[in-house]
Structure formats: C-alpha cells, structure tokens
Scaffold this active site. Structure first.
Site, mmCIF file in Angstrom:
data_model
loop_
_atom_site.group_PDB
_atom_site.id
_atom_site.type_symbol
_atom_site.label_atom_id
_atom_site.label_comp_id
_atom_site.label_asym_id
_atom_site.label_seq_id
_atom_site.Cartn_x
_atom_site.Cartn_y
_atom_site.Cartn_z
ATOM 1 C CD GLU A 1 -2.696 -0.707 2.678
ATOM 2 O OE1 GLU A 1 -2.292 0.020 3.309
ATOM 3 O OE2 GLU A 1 -3.182 -1.885 3.247
ATOM 4 C CG ASP B 1 -3.276 8.448 9.548
ATOM 5 O OD1 ASP B 1 -3.107 6.977 9.771
ATOM 6 O OD2 ASP B 1 -3.152 8.966 8.463
#
Lengths: 260, 386
Positions: free
Chosen positions: A47, A58
């Site tokens: 990824e 995040d």
C-alpha cells in the site's frame, strides 16, 4: 494483474502480508530498492500511502510522518512516480483519504492511477453509504476498491461491505487510530472475520491497525483472518533509517510463513 | 431529516464511527417526537438559557448607516454569551437519552467549549474539550471559564493549532471511545446527522426572529444577516426563513484581505470532503486543506456546513467575505453606538449589514444575528487598536 487476483494467488501459499509505506518525496530514490525488500520480506502486495492534511484515522506516528512529507513538498505526482517504480515489483494499492482523490475527479484520477500500475484503492474515510460511486468508477478504471470494516459493526453490515469490497477486506482491529494504542485488538474480530467470509468466501480478510510485531500479527491471524497489514511499525523503521536488508528481515518475522 | 443537501453532505467517516452516527440519528428522531423531551428542551432553554432572546432595534447604528433599519437578534444574551448554548443543550439531553456519560467537544473561539462545559456540569456529564494552542492563547478567558466549569481542556498542537485541528483531535478521541462518549460537535458541519441536527437545535433563532419581527414591525424582515464559520448561527437564522421571501446573507471571514484566502470557504473555496461531509473547502490543487487566517477564532475554519453549500449553489442565500479590519470597525461602531460589545465573529456580519443598510431605503428592515458577546475578544481588539 489486479490486486485481488494477486492476493488470491498468494493466499494459496500461506498468510498474506501487506505493508503500508508512506509516500514522501525524500524517498523518491529508494522506491525500487524498498519494493524489492518488501517482496523479499514476504509481502504479497504494497500500500502506498498518500499523505493528507487532515488524517482523522491516523495515530500520532503516521500523522506526524504525513505532516513532514507534506511540509517537504510531497505532491500527487510523487505518488504516481512511486507507483510506477513499485508496481512492476509488487501489486500496488494506494491508500489515501477521500478528498485528494475526489479533488482530481474520481474517474480521471482512477484511470490515471491505473496507468501508473496501481490496481487497488483504500480510502479510510469512505463509509459503505458513500462508496457506491467510488466502486463504479474503480470498476471502470480496472482498480479494486478495498472497503474497510471495523469493530462494533453488525454482522449484516460487514457482509454487505464484504460483498462490495474488491481485492481484500480491510478489517480495522480495534477502536482507535493507526499505530500501537492502549486498546488491544477487539475480541469481536473473530465474529467480523466469519461474517465477511460467509458473505464473500473468496475475498481475503486482512487485519490492520496496531499490528507491529510477530505476536500481534499471530494474534490477528488467529481470528481466522487471511493476513495482516503493517503500517506504523514499518514507517518508524523506515523513518529512523533502517536499511533494506534489515526491513526485509524484520518483515519475515511477522509474515507467518513457515518456509521463510 | 436530510442526509444530503443537493449533492452536499453525506457521511465520509471511518466505519468505526458509523454505529454511533446511526445511534445518534435514531435517538434524535425519537426525541423529536417525544413530548417529554421537547418540553424539557423548552424548559431548560427558558430557565437555564434565558430564551427567548430579544430582538433589539439599533437606532443609533441605523442612523450611522443612514438607510434601512438595523435590528439585532440578541444571541449574545444567551447563557454563556453565545448561540452555542442552543445546540449544546439539545445534544446534551440526547447524550443522556443515549445513556452515554462522557462528552467531548472541539472549540475555536471557546464559546462552544464553554457551552458544552456548562451543559456537562448541569447534566452531570464528564466533559473534555479540544482546543488549538493558538486559540487558547487568543481566547484565554474562555479557557479559564471551561476549567472553572469542570471541563478538561486538551491543547491541540498539530497543524495550525486552530479549530480544524481541534476537530481532528476530537474525531480521533471519538474513534477510540465511541462506545461511551458523545461527540458534541458545535457547528453545522461534519457527517450526517450533525448538519441537520445542529440546524434543528439552532433553528430556534430563526423561529424567534419570525415571531418577534411580526410582533415588532408587523412583517418579516427584508434581509437577515449572519456570520459563517462552520455556519451554525447562520443556518439557525436561515433555516426557518428559507421558504419565505426574506433575503439571506452569510458573511465569511476575509482575513487580512488581498490575495490570502482568509477563511472564506464559500466565496473562495471549491467543493471537497472535510471532516465527514462534502461541502465547500479551501484547498490547494492537490486537495490538501488550506491553512486559514482570521482575526476571529470562531470563523477560522477552511470548511463550511453542507446546507450552506447548497443554499449558495441554488442562489437562495448570498455569501460575502469581510476583512479583519472591517470587522474591527463594526465592533467599535456597535460598542460606541449601542453600548454592546459584540464578539468578533458577528462583527463581520454587522459590517456587512451596515453596508447593506446604506444601499437600502429606510422602509426596509435588516435583522443581524448577534451570535455572541465580545468579552472574550477584549485582548485581541485592544491589541489591534494600538
């Protein structure tokens, strides 16, 4: 080869390992070597994370890393360059938030990514309800749109998500953001994996968020998942200057394949 | 309640939040139909909040403008000093209904943080507020108020350390603690159902304007004016009037002026996805959200509520940007003409209202929503005056 086909093939040989690497323009010269190291470490795909100014899913490590990358002038063109270098070595997905993709126009952005060799897209702030137009555009472009499922979801919803997801199903391991958090993996994960497999038996389920060593990777796989995604822990190793050989060696400790 | 406004709105969030958003949507639908909930909301609005707020004729400000009459909807008189109470009370009661015991909130100017802290105390809910470090510095009195009201204030040190970053931090907290915590979002932004929910609780402003203007001058105003950051006091003003012939004017922060974007997402932004909804966003050509600047912390935000985006595109409402220094001028006008210290946020709306009044005949009536009082801004205004 599309992401899904590549993972389906790799799944026959053992558990899947998909590392996440943040695109930072200062890494531009390293992409080929990094991709080879990931492959050597047992990665089935990679990824490429494109940083976004407001990464709400995040944790502190990836948020700070993304902030640094943007401050250094990382642009969408750096993502495309990275994809062109990496895709010949490993099946490549892009992971980024909805706005950077939407902003370029969904269809043209996806077609263009495909032409750089990208065959998967993961958008952490794309809920199932918003995903239909993305799914269609990705299908037309020849990109697998990977959807996410999370703890607390009803099994019926996980089933719906699994049926629409392509490439794999990204199962978020716990309540919280990326990286190692205080909250351990949800004990609910087994139910979610079973719901996904029941709805879509051929779709691999990968567990991510908080997978950082052999033990946490084993725990994630023990839920019945087909493999793991590792992001934050790898980012820390790249950021502190670990070399390719050391990264490959470390990845091998958590890929769960006996032959390595 | 709509999930979309034209193409705008929606819920662009990690799946982790979806069950909580669905629960909130369901709780709110049930509560709206529950006479006991509505009665308690009305009772506390009156007895704790001080509603209804008056509609005041600003005679000397009208004379200064020399045109249409200027009336002020006095949301600065609501408990806590701003309209934020209306929404905090409504969501606080919903939180109790959902059986959650912890509130989190973001705040820019500190008004929403103060309102949440007050409601948290009054309803016995633990309250934690995220606030950008820059905003903590420039809105110090509100930080002290929140702490005295028993809330924990978490400084946010990421990004530009203002409202946008505070929302990011609150969303991350919510993702981790979604089972026990309600995110009391303070503006008409964010994923569905927040834009509709917040508009619903703030609509008391426009409903009162409708009733009070009819009582005061026998008809609806010709124009209503409100400032727009995320847009909650503006949507509360506009929403009950959107099916009438009243003109709607939203006023964004133009910053220092010149080529900078200020914080004017509707006038200078493009459609994009931020904080869970599709709306207008100030962003660069890679879709990275732009950094904003405004003298008023409450308007210093690169996004805007999705209903405003649709009101803009359909032409039902107009939006303009007012610069920092013009907002400051309006602040002093209101202080000297009417003896009222307005917050810097509605000072933007006041400037635009005076400008409009000048060009309009005396028989027309303009209502400006005075969304908050200016005590929190004394340091900024005094510094600017030097």
């Amino acid at each position: 080869m599309r992401l899904g086909e590549a993972l389906a093939a790799a799944r026959r040989d053992g558990p899947l390992l998909v590392p996440y690497v943040l695109v930072d323009r200062r890494r531009a010269h390293r992409w080929t070597a990094l991709a080879r190291a990931l492959r050597e470490g047992g990665a089935a795909a990679v990824e490429l994370g494109f940083p976004f100014s407001d990464p709400i899913a995040d944790g502190p490590v990836l948020e700070a890393a993304g902030g640094r990358a943007l401050a250094d002038g990382t642009r969408w063109s750096d993502l495309e360059r990275a994809a062109r270098a990496v895709a010949p070595i490993l099946p490549t997905a892009v992971m980024t938030y909805a706005n950077p993709v939407w902003h370029r126009g969904l269809a043209p952005a996806l077609v263009r990514l495909r032409s750089c060799g990208v065959s998967g897209l993961i958008v952490p702030d794309l809920s199932y309800e918003e995903s239909a137009p993305w799914s269609r555009a990705a299908g037309v472009a020849g990109i697998d749109l990977v959807l996410l499922a999370a703890p607390g979801l009803a099994s019926s919803r996980v089933g719906r998500i699994a049926r629409r997801s392509r490439g794999f199903l990204y199962l978020v391991s716990r309540y919280g953001t990326t990286g190692v958090g205080p909250d351990r993996a949800s004990d609910d994960l087994g139910r979610l994996v079973r719901a996904a497999h029941a709805a879509q038996p051929r779709l691999p389920v990968l567990v991510g968020f908080g997978v950082h060593d052999a033990e946490s990777a084993d725990r994630a796989r023990a839920t019945g998942a087909d493999g793991v995604v590792v992001g934050t822990a790898l980012e820390q190793r790249i950021a502190r200057g670990d070399g390719e050989r050391s990264i490959a060696r470390w990845l091998r400790t958590l890929n769960g394949r006996a032959s390595d | 309640m709509p999930r979309h406004f034209g193409p705008y709105g929606g819920a662009f969030v990690p799946e982790t939040l979806v069950p909580a958003l669905q629960e909130l949507d369901g709780a709110w639908r049930a509560a709206r139909k529950d006479p006991a909930f509505r009665a308690e909301l009305r009772r506390l609005s009156r007895t704790l909040g001080g509603r209804p707020t008056p509609l005041y004729f600003a005679a000397r400000l009208t004379r200064r403008a020399g045109g249409a009459e200027i009336w002020l909807k006095r949301e600065d008189l609501v408990h806590g000093g701003a309209h934020k109470f209306n929404n905090a009370l409504g969501q606080g009661l919903l939180t109790r209904r959902m059986g959650k015991h912890r509130l989190i909130a973001e705040t820019g100017a500190g008004q929403h943080g103060v309102a949440t802290a007050m409601i948290g105390a009054a309803l016995g809910l633990r309250t934690e507020v995220y606030m950008g470090e820059v905003d903590m510095e420039r809105q110090r009195p509100n930080v002290d108020r929140m702490r005295l009201l028993g809330a924990t204030v978490h400084p946010v040190t990421t990004g530009r350390r203002t409202l946008k970053d505070a929302i990011n931090a609150a969303l991350r907290d919510w993702i981790a603690n979604v089972r026990t915590t309600h995110y009391l979002l303070g503006s008409a932004v964010g994923p569905h159902p927040y834009p509709s929910l917040v508009a619903d609780f703030q609509s008391v402003i426009g409903k009162e304007i409708r009733r009070q203007s009819t009582a005061a001058f026998g008809r609806l105003p010709d124009l209503v004016v409100a400032c727009v950051g995320g847009g909650s006091n503006a949507i509360g003003t506009f929403h009950p009037l959107r099916r009438t012939r009243v003109e709607l004017l939203g006023v964004e922060a133009g910053g220092v002026g010149g080529r900078g974007p200020g914080a004017a997402s509707l006038t200078r932004g493009r459609p994009g996805i931020l904080h869970g909804s599709f709306s207008y966003v100030l962003q660069d050509h890679d879709g990275q959200v732009a950094e904003t600047e405004s003298i008023s912390a409450g308007l210093d935000y690169p996004g805007v509520g999705p209903e405003h985006a649709w009101l803009r595109d359909t032409g039902r409402a107009r939006y303009v940007a007012v610069r920092d220094r013009d907002a400051l001028r309006a602040f002093h006008w209101l202080a000297e003409d009417e003896g009222i210290l307005p917050a810097l946020e509605p000072s933007h709306a006041l400037f635009a209202a005076v400008h409009e009044a000048r060009r309009r005949p005396r028989r027309e009536r303009i209502v400006v929503t005075l969304s908050g009082r200016g005590d929190k801004d004394l340091a900024v205004v005094t510094r600017a005056a030097r």
